[in-house]
Design a protein around this motif. Structure first.
Motif, short mmCIF file in Angstrom:
data_model
loop_
_atom_site.label_atom_id
_atom_site.label_comp_id
_atom_site.label_asym_id
_atom_site.label_seq_id
_atom_site.Cartn_x
_atom_site.Cartn_y
_atom_site.Cartn_z
N VAL A 82 -5.96 -20.03 -4.97
CA VAL A 82 -5.53 -19.14 -3.88
C VAL A 82 -6.24 -17.80 -4.08
O VAL A 82 -5.98 -17.09 -5.06
CB VAL A 82 -4.00 -18.96 -3.89
N THR A 83 -7.15 -17.47 -3.17
CA THR A 83 -8.05 -16.33 -3.36
C THR A 83 -7.90 -15.32 -2.24
O THR A 83 -7.90 -15.69 -1.05
CB THR A 83 -9.51 -16.80 -3.43
N CYS A 84 -7.84 -14.05 -2.59
CA CYS A 84 -7.75 -12.98 -1.59
C CYS A 84 -9.06 -12.87 -0.83
O CYS A 84 -10.14 -12.70 -1.43
CB CYS A 84 -7.42 -11.65 -2.27
N ILE A 85 -8.97 -12.99 0.50
CA ILE A 85 -10.17 -12.89 1.33
C ILE A 85 -10.15 -11.66 2.24
O ILE A 85 -11.18 -11.28 2.79
CB ILE A 85 -10.35 -14.15 2.19
N THR A 86 -8.97 -11.04 2.38
CA THR A 86 -8.85 -9.81 3.17
C THR A 86 -7.91 -8.87 2.45
O THR A 86 -6.76 -9.22 2.17
CB THR A 86 -8.30 -10.09 4.58
N PHE A 124 4.43 -21.59 -1.46
CA PHE A 124 4.56 -20.46 -2.38
C PHE A 124 4.70 -19.18 -1.59
O PHE A 124 4.53 -19.14 -0.36
CB PHE A 124 3.34 -20.35 -3.31
N THR A 125 4.98 -18.09 -2.31
CA THR A 125 4.98 -16.75 -1.72
C THR A 125 4.28 -15.81 -2.68
O THR A 125 4.54 -15.84 -3.89
CB THR A 125 6.42 -16.24 -1.48
N ILE A 126 3.38 -14.99 -2.16
CA ILE A 126 2.77 -13.92 -2.96
C ILE A 126 3.49 -12.64 -2.60
O ILE A 126 3.48 -12.20 -1.46
CB ILE A 126 1.26 -13.80 -2.68
N GLY A 127 4.13 -12.06 -3.60
CA GLY A 127 5.01 -10.92 -3.36
C GLY A 127 4.30 -9.58 -3.31
O GLY A 127 3.07 -9.47 -3.49
N ASP A 128 5.10 -8.55 -3.05
CA ASP A 128 4.58 -7.19 -3.01
C ASP A 128 4.07 -6.78 -4.38
O ASP A 128 4.55 -7.24 -5.42
CB ASP A 128 5.69 -6.21 -2.59
N VAL A 129 3.08 -5.90 -4.36
CA VAL A 129 2.56 -5.37 -5.62
C VAL A 129 3.52 -4.31 -6.15
O VAL A 129 4.28 -3.70 -5.39
CB VAL A 129 1.15 -4.80 -5.44
N ALA A 130 3.46 -4.10 -7.46
CA ALA A 130 4.29 -3.08 -8.08
C ALA A 130 3.68 -1.70 -7.91
O ALA A 130 4.40 -0.70 -7.81
CB ALA A 130 4.49 -3.39 -9.56
N GLY A 131 2.34 -1.65 -7.86
CA GLY A 131 1.73 -0.34 -7.73
C GLY A 131 0.26 -0.37 -7.38
O GLY A 131 -0.30 0.60 -6.87
N VAL A 132 -0.41 -1.52 -7.66
CA VAL A 132 -1.85 -1.63 -7.41
C VAL A 132 -2.11 -2.76 -6.43
O VAL A 132 -1.70 -3.90 -6.64
CB VAL A 132 -2.62 -1.89 -8.72
N ASP A 133 -2.77 -2.44 -5.31
CA ASP A 133 -3.02 -3.42 -4.26
C ASP A 133 -4.02 -4.49 -4.69
O ASP A 133 -4.89 -4.27 -5.55
CB ASP A 133 -3.57 -2.71 -3.01
N PHE A 134 -3.93 -5.64 -4.04
CA PHE A 134 -4.92 -6.70 -4.24
C PHE A 134 -6.25 -6.28 -3.61
O PHE A 134 -6.29 -5.49 -2.66
CB PHE A 134 -4.46 -8.00 -3.57
N ILE A 135 -7.32 -6.81 -4.14
CA ILE A 135 -8.63 -6.62 -3.55
C ILE A 135 -9.24 -8.00 -3.30
O ILE A 135 -8.77 -9.02 -3.85
CB ILE A 135 -9.58 -5.79 -4.44
N VAL A 136 -10.26 -8.05 -2.46
CA VAL A 136 -10.94 -9.31 -2.20
C VAL A 136 -11.46 -9.90 -3.50
O VAL A 136 -12.08 -9.21 -4.31
CB VAL A 136 -12.09 -9.09 -1.20
N GLY A 137 -11.17 -11.17 -3.73
CA GLY A 137 -11.59 -11.84 -4.96
C GLY A 137 -10.46 -12.06 -5.94
O GLY A 137 -10.58 -12.92 -6.83
N ASP A 138 -9.37 -11.27 -5.83
CA ASP A 138 -8.21 -11.54 -6.67
C ASP A 138 -7.73 -12.96 -6.40
O ASP A 138 -7.79 -13.44 -5.25
CB ASP A 138 -7.08 -10.55 -6.39
N ALA A 139 -7.25 -13.64 -7.41
CA ALA A 139 -6.91 -15.05 -7.21
C ALA A 139 -5.75 -15.51 -8.10
O ALA A 139 -5.43 -14.89 -9.11
CB ALA A 139 -8.13 -15.93 -7.47
#
Length: 224
Positions: A82-86, A124-139
């Protein structure tokens, strides 16, 4: 010649369950459940282990987690990716978009952060970040594995652990009130569906094609 863990029965219990002389293959298995189960119960096998949480890549920037992971009737053994694309639309927006890929590389769809993703293979569910946002490519990855040993349970058409499909027929009455029981399962043969049972809500007749492919043949016995 039989394979390890399997045997060919030369005698039959004289009741209405066995309905023909097709060779019977048996296997010893652990049965899990509650209460009692009768000889002739059609059971499934837990053939897959699905973790409850996804594994974040060590190089992820975002610090959110993948939780409430579930399988489905079509879950495959192997690793889902599961990879961040946006990236999120803004700081703290928690709306990143992820591509979901099956073990064979097929794209199953897109998951939006904070919303439940549901598919016949994976949920599944990907939850809110604690403090640092996801970036493209995070997986994240979800590794579906094969459990050791053979555990049989009632058929559950919605299950993601392999128990959505029939595996064999219980050869003896068992009592599960004190825990799991090691017993014998029939894996092939001809059986009278009128002497069989299955989990509530399931019609044995709807499984006939699948059973036939396993060399389990349903042969109704008149008067059984």
């Amino acid at each position: 010649m039989s394979s390890p863990g399997f045997s060919l029965l030369g005698t039959m219990v004289p009741d209405n369950l066995i309905a023909g002389d097709h060779k019977i293959v048996t296997q010893t298995a652990t049965v899990s459940g509650t209460g009692t189960m009768s000889r002739g119960r059609l059971l499934a096998r837990r053939s897959k282990t699905v973790p409850t949480d996804g594994t974040a890549d060590v190089g992820n920037t975002g610090d959110g987690a993948m939780t409430t992971v579930t399988g489905g009737p079509a879950t495959a053994v192997g690793t889902y990716t599961v990879t961040c694309i946006t990236a999120p639309t803004g700081a703290g927006a928690n709306d990143a978009v992820f591509s979901v890929k099956s073990p064979n590389g097929a794209i199953l769809g897109e998951a939006v952060q904070g919303a439940a993703f549901e598919n016949e293979q994976l949920g599944f569910t990907i939850g809110d970040v604690a403090g640092v946002d996801f970036i493209v490519g995070d997986a994240f990855t979800v590794a579906v594995t094969v459990p050791t040993g053979i555990t049989c349970v009632d058929i559950d058409p919605t299950a993601g652990d392999g128990s959505a499909h029939p595996y064999g027929i219980l050869a003896d009455d068992i009592d599960l009130s004190s825990g799991d029981v090691r017993t014998v399962m029939y894996l092939t043969g001809q059986y009278n569906p009128n002497a069989m049972s299955v989990a509530d809500g399931i019609d044995i007749a709807t499984l006939e094609d699948e059973l036939r492919a396993m060399s389990i043949f349903l042969v109704p016995v008149v008067g059984a």
